[in-house]
Design a protein around this motif. Structure first.
Motif, PDB file in Angstrom:
ATOM      1  N   GLY A  47       0.807  -1.213   0.000  1.00 60.00           N
ATOM      2  CA  GLY A  47       0.000   0.000   0.000  1.00 60.00           C
ATOM      3  C   GLY A  47       0.837   1.258   0.000  1.00 60.00           C
ATOM      4  N   LEU A  48       1.935   1.276   0.771  1.00 49.99           N
ATOM      5  CA  LEU A  48       2.813   2.445   0.802  1.00 49.99           C
ATOM      6  C   LEU A  48       3.503   2.647  -0.542  1.00 49.99           C
ATOM      7  CD1 LEU A  48       4.401   1.971   4.332  1.00 49.99           C
ATOM      8  CD2 LEU A  48       2.926   3.870   3.626  1.00 49.99           C
ATOM      9  N   VAL A  49       3.985   1.574  -1.122  1.00 51.24           N
ATOM     10  CA  VAL A  49       4.651   1.671  -2.428  1.00 51.24           C
ATOM     11  C   VAL A  49       3.675   2.173  -3.480  1.00 51.24           C
ATOM     12  CG1 VAL A  49       5.755   0.328  -4.262  1.00 51.24           C
ATOM     13  CG2 VAL A  49       6.397  -0.058  -1.878  1.00 51.24           C
ATOM     14  N   ASP A  50       2.436   1.700  -3.420  1.00 52.94           N
ATOM     15  CA  ASP A  50       1.428   2.148  -4.384  1.00 52.94           C
ATOM     16  C   ASP A  50       1.096   3.626  -4.230  1.00 52.94           C
ATOM     17  OD1 ASP A  50       1.310  -0.352  -5.513  1.00 52.94           O
ATOM     18  OD2 ASP A  50      -0.563  -0.941  -4.525  1.00 52.94           O
ATOM     19  N   GLN A  51       1.379   4.209  -3.057  1.00 54.19           N
ATOM     20  CA  GLN A  51       1.193   5.643  -2.849  1.00 54.19           C
ATOM     21  C   GLN A  51       2.412   6.452  -3.281  1.00 54.19           C
ATOM     22  OE1 GLN A  51      -1.528   7.389  -1.769  1.00 54.19           O
ATOM     23  NE2 GLN A  51      -2.714   5.488  -1.746  1.00 54.19           N
ATOM     24  N   GLY A  52       3.422   5.766  -3.795  1.00 57.34           N
ATOM     25  CA  GLY A  52       4.625   6.458  -4.251  1.00 57.34           C
ATOM     26  C   GLY A  52       5.651   6.700  -3.163  1.00 57.34           C
ATOM     27  N   ILE A  53       5.509   6.024  -2.034  1.00 61.71           N
ATOM     28  CA  ILE A  53       6.439   6.209  -0.926  1.00 61.71           C
ATOM     29  C   ILE A  53       7.694   5.376  -1.158  1.00 61.71           C
ATOM     30  CG2 ILE A  53       6.791   5.904   1.553  1.00 61.71           C
ATOM     31  CD1 ILE A  53       4.843   8.159   0.799  1.00 61.71           C
TER      32      ILE A  53
END
Length: 285
Positions: A47-53
């Protein structure tokens, strides 16, 4: 300037994952350039990676309580960030018992951690993760962001927390897991956004039939430890919050129920902007 927002990474209430279901509870708060992960259920890393984090920027994590659908992936998140280039300290704030979880996790991963230190030249992961036990009151205040906590009604747990995030310009509150809580109204007074857990009363019997084991204990837990959507709406109205977002949805995956049912439950009680949470939704502040 970095935008301020809340991302609901996982919006399902409870630890199970079924075909077509959303993921359990995880959130990201970004205020004045500071990133805080709130709860780390299964799926938080994706989820964090999908937010561009960029995971190597991970620095601050809050855990609201020690139910698996709120901290199961805490260790794997930090370990994956470490494998992704994390070299700076990570501060984890949460209830008593969290240190035992972390110690157990790194013990279970000792072979891998030691190999990656030797083979990859990485710093020792065990030396820069700092666990902070919290109580009601100020969790921390830094760089213009103040996070405070109050205990919720989530029996049988005692150390279960709601969180308030405040800057000079923005106020965001997470209810955490809780039965209807009168003191949450003052805690969230005038907030720009209240994210509140929610159950659909009419959907619980069929949900129990689908996922229960023949015992009434699960229903008893829901009724004493969680909040119906209409009660969340009453809390939001009494607190005069500008927007209400429903998350930790019970149920989240019943095709018989959709956003219109959640809206119908809340409409008689709250006339502000209502957001029905879904995995990955970003709410700008």
């Amino acid at each position: 300037m970095t935008p301020n927002y809340v991302a609901l990474l996982g919006t399902k209430g409870g630890p199970s994952v079924r075909t077509g279901s959303s993921m359990p509870t995880s959130n990201l708060v970004v205020l004045d350039g500071q990133q805080v992960v709130l709860d780390c259920a299964l799926g938080v890393t994706r989820g964090l990676v999908d937010q561009g984090i960029n995971l190597k920027t991970l620095s601050t994590i809050l855990i609201s309580h020690l139910h698996s659908d709120h901290y199961l992936e805490l260790g794997p998140l930090i370990h994956t960030a470490w494998c992704s280039g994390l070299t700076t300290p990570v501060d984890v704030y949460g209830p008593s018992g969290l240190q035992d979880y972390w110690d157990g996790f790194v013990a279970s991963m000792k072979v891998d951690i030691d190999l990656r230190i030797d083979d990859d030249g990485r710093d020792d992961l065990r030396e820069f993760v700092r666990i902070h036990t919290i109580n009601a009151g100020t969790v921390f205040a830094r760089n213009g962001l103040t996070i405070t906590a109050i205990r919720t009604e989530h029996p049988p747990l005692i150390d279960s927390f709601a969180f308030s995030f405040k800057t000079n310009d923005t106020h965001v509150v997470f209810s955490g897991d809780t039965a209807p809580l009168k003191r949450l109204e003052e805690f969230a007074r005038g907030a720009d956004l209240l994210i509140h857990e929610a159950m659909l009363e009419s959907a619980l019997p069929s949900l129990l039939e689908r996922i229960g084991n023949g015992s009434e204990k699960l229903m008893q837990h829901w009724l004493r430890s969680h909040t119906f959507a209409h009660d969340a709406a009453i809390t939001a109205a009494n607190a005069d919050v500008k927007r209400l977002a429903l998350s930790h949805l019970i149920p989240s995956d019943d095709p018989k129920y959709g956003p219109s049912d959640w809206q119908a439950a809340c409409a008689p009680h709250y006339d502000g902007k209502l957001i029905i949470g879904h995995d990955g939704i970003r709410i700008n502040l």
